[in-house]
Design an enzyme around this catalytic site. Structure first.
Site, PDB file in Angstrom:
ATOM      1  N   GLU A  94       0.834  -1.193   0.000  1.00 61.38           N
ATOM      2  CA  GLU A  94       0.000   0.000   0.000  1.00 61.38           C
ATOM      3  C   GLU A  94       0.871   1.247   0.000  1.00 61.38           C
ATOM      4  O   GLU A  94       1.951   1.280   0.604  1.00 61.38           O
ATOM      5  CB  GLU A  94      -0.941   0.003   1.208  1.00 61.38           C
ATOM      6  CG  GLU A  94      -1.922  -1.156   1.168  1.00 61.38           C
ATOM      7  CD  GLU A  94      -3.037  -1.029   2.198  1.00 61.38           C
ATOM      8  OE1 GLU A  94      -3.047  -0.045   2.953  1.00 61.38           O
ATOM      9  OE2 GLU A  94      -3.899  -1.921   2.233  1.00 61.38           O
ATOM     10  N   CYS A 109       3.626   8.393   1.130  1.00 60.20           N
ATOM     11  CA  CYS A 109       4.071   7.437   2.147  1.00 60.20           C
ATOM     12  C   CYS A 109       4.248   6.094   1.453  1.00 60.20           C
ATOM     13  O   CYS A 109       3.285   5.526   0.924  1.00 60.20           O
ATOM     14  CB  CYS A 109       3.044   7.344   3.269  1.00 60.20           C
ATOM     15  SG  CYS A 109       3.445   6.130   4.544  1.00 60.20           S
ATOM     16  N   CYS A 116       5.290  -7.307   7.188  1.00 60.67           N
ATOM     17  CA  CYS A 116       6.323  -6.838   8.115  1.00 60.67           C
ATOM     18  C   CYS A 116       6.719  -7.978   9.042  1.00 60.67           C
ATOM     19  O   CYS A 116       5.887  -8.818   9.405  1.00 60.67           O
ATOM     20  CB  CYS A 116       5.794  -5.649   8.933  1.00 60.67           C
ATOM     21  SG  CYS A 116       7.050  -4.821   9.934  1.00 60.67           S
ATOM     22  N   CYS A 120       4.066  -4.665  15.954  1.00 59.49           N
ATOM     23  CA  CYS A 120       3.684  -3.537  16.798  1.00 59.49           C
ATOM     24  C   CYS A 120       2.177  -3.635  17.060  1.00 59.49           C
ATOM     25  O   CYS A 120       1.385  -3.799  16.130  1.00 59.49           O
ATOM     26  CB  CYS A 120       4.021  -2.220  16.120  1.00 59.49           C
ATOM     27  SG  CYS A 120       5.793  -2.035  15.756  1.00 59.49           S
ATOM     28  N   CYS A 123      -0.446  -1.594  15.020  1.00 58.81           N
ATOM     29  CA  CYS A 123      -0.254  -1.510  13.569  1.00 58.81           C
ATOM     30  C   CYS A 123      -0.870  -2.700  12.846  1.00 58.81           C
ATOM     31  O   CYS A 123      -0.545  -3.856  13.136  1.00 58.81           O
ATOM     32  CB  CYS A 123       1.240  -1.418  13.244  1.00 58.81           C
ATOM     33  SG  CYS A 123       1.576  -1.250  11.477  1.00 58.81           S
ATOM     34  N   GLY A 163       6.115  -2.334   6.407  1.00 61.27           N
ATOM     35  CA  GLY A 163       7.450  -2.876   6.561  1.00 61.27           C
ATOM     36  C   GLY A 163       8.364  -2.010   7.411  1.00 61.27           C
ATOM     37  O   GLY A 163       8.057  -0.868   7.736  1.00 61.27           O
ATOM     38  N   GLU A 164       9.501  -2.589   7.777  1.00 61.08           N
ATOM     39  CA  GLU A 164      10.540  -1.925   8.568  1.00 61.08           C
ATOM     40  C   GLU A 164      11.707  -1.576   7.641  1.00 61.08           C
ATOM     41  O   GLU A 164      12.427  -2.470   7.179  1.00 61.08           O
ATOM     42  CB  GLU A 164      10.998  -2.850   9.702  1.00 61.08           C
ATOM     43  CG  GLU A 164      12.279  -2.451  10.408  1.00 61.08           C
ATOM     44  CD  GLU A 164      12.293  -1.031  10.905  1.00 61.08           C
ATOM     45  OE1 GLU A 164      13.190  -0.271  10.476  1.00 61.08           O
ATOM     46  OE2 GLU A 164      11.428  -0.668  11.727  1.00 61.08           O
ATOM     47  N   SER A 195      12.053   6.006   8.460  1.00 62.37           N
ATOM     48  CA  SER A 195      11.574   5.722   9.815  1.00 62.37           C
ATOM     49  C   SER A 195      11.948   4.307  10.235  1.00 62.37           C
ATOM     50  O   SER A 195      12.071   3.411   9.391  1.00 62.37           O
ATOM     51  CB  SER A 195      10.049   5.884   9.865  1.00 62.37           C
ATOM     52  OG  SER A 195       9.530   5.553  11.132  1.00 62.37           O
ATOM     53  N   SER A 218       9.967   5.389  15.803  1.00 63.11           N
ATOM     54  CA  SER A 218       8.662   5.138  16.417  1.00 63.11           C
ATOM     55  C   SER A 218       8.900   4.753  17.877  1.00 63.11           C
ATOM     56  O   SER A 218       9.287   3.623  18.168  1.00 63.11           O
ATOM     57  CB  SER A 218       7.923   4.020  15.677  1.00 63.11           C
ATOM     58  OG  SER A 218       7.598   4.419  14.362  1.00 63.11           O
ATOM     59  N   LEU A 219       8.656   5.686  18.760  1.00 62.79           N
ATOM     60  CA  LEU A 219       8.940   5.486  20.188  1.00 62.79           C
ATOM     61  C   LEU A 219       7.771   4.790  20.880  1.00 62.79           C
ATOM     62  O   LEU A 219       7.876   3.679  21.363  1.00 62.79           O
ATOM     63  CB  LEU A 219       9.254   6.832  20.833  1.00 62.79           C
ATOM     64  CG  LEU A 219       9.687   6.801  22.293  1.00 62.79           C
ATOM     65  CD1 LEU A 219      10.991   6.038  22.458  1.00 62.79           C
ATOM     66  CD2 LEU A 219       9.832   8.234  22.817  1.00 62.79           C
ATOM     67  N   ASN A 220       6.651   5.501  20.962  1.00 64.24           N
ATOM     68  CA  ASN A 220       5.343   4.966  21.349  1.00 64.24           C
ATOM     69  C   ASN A 220       5.181   4.516  22.801  1.00 64.24           C
ATOM     70  O   ASN A 220       4.057   4.275  23.243  1.00 64.24           O
ATOM     71  CB  ASN A 220       4.930   3.824  20.417  1.00 64.24           C
ATOM     72  CG  ASN A 220       4.870   4.293  18.976  1.00 64.24           C
ATOM     73  OD1 ASN A 220       4.447   5.409  18.697  1.00 64.24           O
ATOM     74  ND2 ASN A 220       5.345   3.473  18.062  1.00 64.24           N
ATOM     75  N   ASN A 295      -5.279   4.995  15.676  1.00 57.57           N
ATOM     76  CA  ASN A 295      -6.262   4.872  14.603  1.00 57.57           C
ATOM     77  C   ASN A 295      -6.924   3.507  14.545  1.00 57.57           C
ATOM     78  O   ASN A 295      -7.997   3.363  13.982  1.00 57.57           O
ATOM     79  CB  ASN A 295      -5.580   5.133  13.257  1.00 57.57           C
ATOM     80  CG  ASN A 295      -5.041   6.533  13.167  1.00 57.57           C
ATOM     81  OD1 ASN A 295      -5.789   7.481  13.306  1.00 57.57           O
ATOM     82  ND2 ASN A 295      -3.746   6.670  12.975  1.00 57.57           N
ATOM     83  N   CYS A 338      -1.722   6.501   9.868  1.00 56.61           N
ATOM     84  CA  CYS A 338      -0.610   5.780  10.483  1.00 56.61           C
ATOM     85  C   CYS A 338      -1.108   4.541  11.229  1.00 56.61           C
ATOM     86  O   CYS A 338      -2.038   4.615  12.026  1.00 56.61           O
ATOM     87  CB  CYS A 338       0.120   6.706  11.450  1.00 56.61           C
ATOM     88  SG  CYS A 338       1.524   5.947  12.269  1.00 56.61           S
TER      89      CYS A 338
END
Length: 352
Positions: A94, A109, A116, A120, A123, A163-164, A195, A218-220, A295, A338
């Site tokens: 995507e 994006c 992935c 997470c 996600c 993906g990472e 990222s 990405s801390l979160n 989200n 996101c």
């Protein structure tokens, strides 16, 4: 065994020079091909008018000039557009076009993997089966295809899709340098953001190579123990090691780093977490924090209310001493925001 034909797209000028040498073409032809693909955005070899007909026929016979194929498209009421692309049979990614409200900033994006390897908790992509890394041409072609569809050029690119990126480091960086090259796609390095969820060796490689691009983490969650429940990568690459890498980034490259922070009520928005986040911000020389309302709802977590977001952001702005940006979640109504990139068999339709 039959030799595989080289793919022209996604190649650096050095790569194309070697391909031309192998085909018996003059070295300067590589520059013509390079500029044609990236600056002129040619979609077929026949469009390379600077090349002779014989050279074009040779390229069509001996090389490949592929395109990823558009699958589905959704259009949000805020102008965000989400696309699925078939990169190989049975393998989809995507890509999201995100215009700013004033139309000045046009961000794409892009994805770097099919699915992935991480999980997470917030996600949707992590729920998909991982089917491999994207080649550099498949990364670049997301941008070329989206620009062709929307009939506009991107001003910014973010590697924040499926993906990472640090798990596909070399293809990602090859694509980023093509994007940045003035003879390529011509975007400034500060208009390209890469990222990571926290792959510490990848961050150190990025620093060692003195890569010029913007960098986001990405801390979160600011608690070194609780972060593992939100981001499983924290088990392999603990928060303190991640923060050490972030500090090295700012010190050695003398540039700002971005922390992405998904706001999740009753998980990472409490006073204790706010104070920890403030402490982190103050300990990292040169950083900013992008906060994003949750989200997804498949975890049972809920999206924060406007009051909760306002109070959280207000506290950070008062205490952290660093820039705080609320990203607002564009494209949420089409699962384009996101954390929401996952293939759900959506139909081609406009959402108003």
């Amino acid at each position: 065994m039959k030799e595989e034909k080289p793919v022209l797209k996604g190649k650096s000028l050095t790569d194309l020079t070697e391909i031309c040498r192998h085909l018996g073409l003059e070295a300067y032809r590589a520059k013509q091909i390079y500029v044609g693909i990236y600056k002129s955005r040619y979609t077929s070899i026949d469009q390379f008018s600077s090349l002779s007909k014989e050279t074009r026929e040779l390229l069509k016979e001996k090389t490949v000039f592929p395109e990823i194929q558009l699958g589905r498209e959704l259009i949000s009421k805020d102008g965000t557009r989400k696309f699925t692309f078939d990169v190989e049979p049975g393998k989809e990614v995507e890509t999201v076009w995100i215009p700013s409200a004033d139309g000045e900033r046009k961000t794409i994006c892009i994805s770097s993997q099919i699915g992935c390897t991480l999980n997470c908790a917030f996600c949707a992509t992590g729920l998909l089966e991982y089917k491999g890394n994207l080649h550099s041409w498949q990364i670049i072609d997301q941008i070329l295809q989206v620009e062709k569809i929307v009939q506009d050029r991107a001003t910014n690119i973010v590697f924040m899709g499926m993906g990472e990126p640090m798990h596909n480091y070399f293809s990602v960086m090859k694509a980023a340098h093509i994007l940045h090259d003035k003879e390529g796609m011509g975007l400034g390095a500060r208009r390209i953001t890469i990222s990571t969820a926290g792959v510490v060796p990848g961050i150190h490689r990025f620093i060692d190579n003195k890569e010029p691009f913007n960098f986001a983490i990405s801390l979160n969650h600011p608690n070194p123990n609780a972060r593992s429940s939100v981001m499983d990568i924290n088990v392999k690459h603990p928060l303190e090691k991640l923060l050490d890498a972030a500090r090295r980034f700012t010190q050695e490259l003398d540039r700002m780093i971005t922390f992405e922070y998904v706001m999740i009520p009753d998980v990472n928005m409490g006073k204790e977490n706010l104070d920890r986040l403030v402490k982190i911000a103050r300990s990292v020389n040169k950083c900013k924090i992008n906060v994003i309302p949750l989200n997804t709802d498949f975890t049972g977590w809920r999206r924060p209310t406007e009051d909760e977001v306002r109070d959280f952001v207000s506290y950070l702005r008062q205490k952290a001493g660093v820039p705080i940006l609320n990203r607002q979640s564009p494209g949420r109504d089409i699962n384009g925001a996101c954390g929401m990139l996952a293939l759900k068999g959506v139909r081609n339709e406009n959402i108003h």
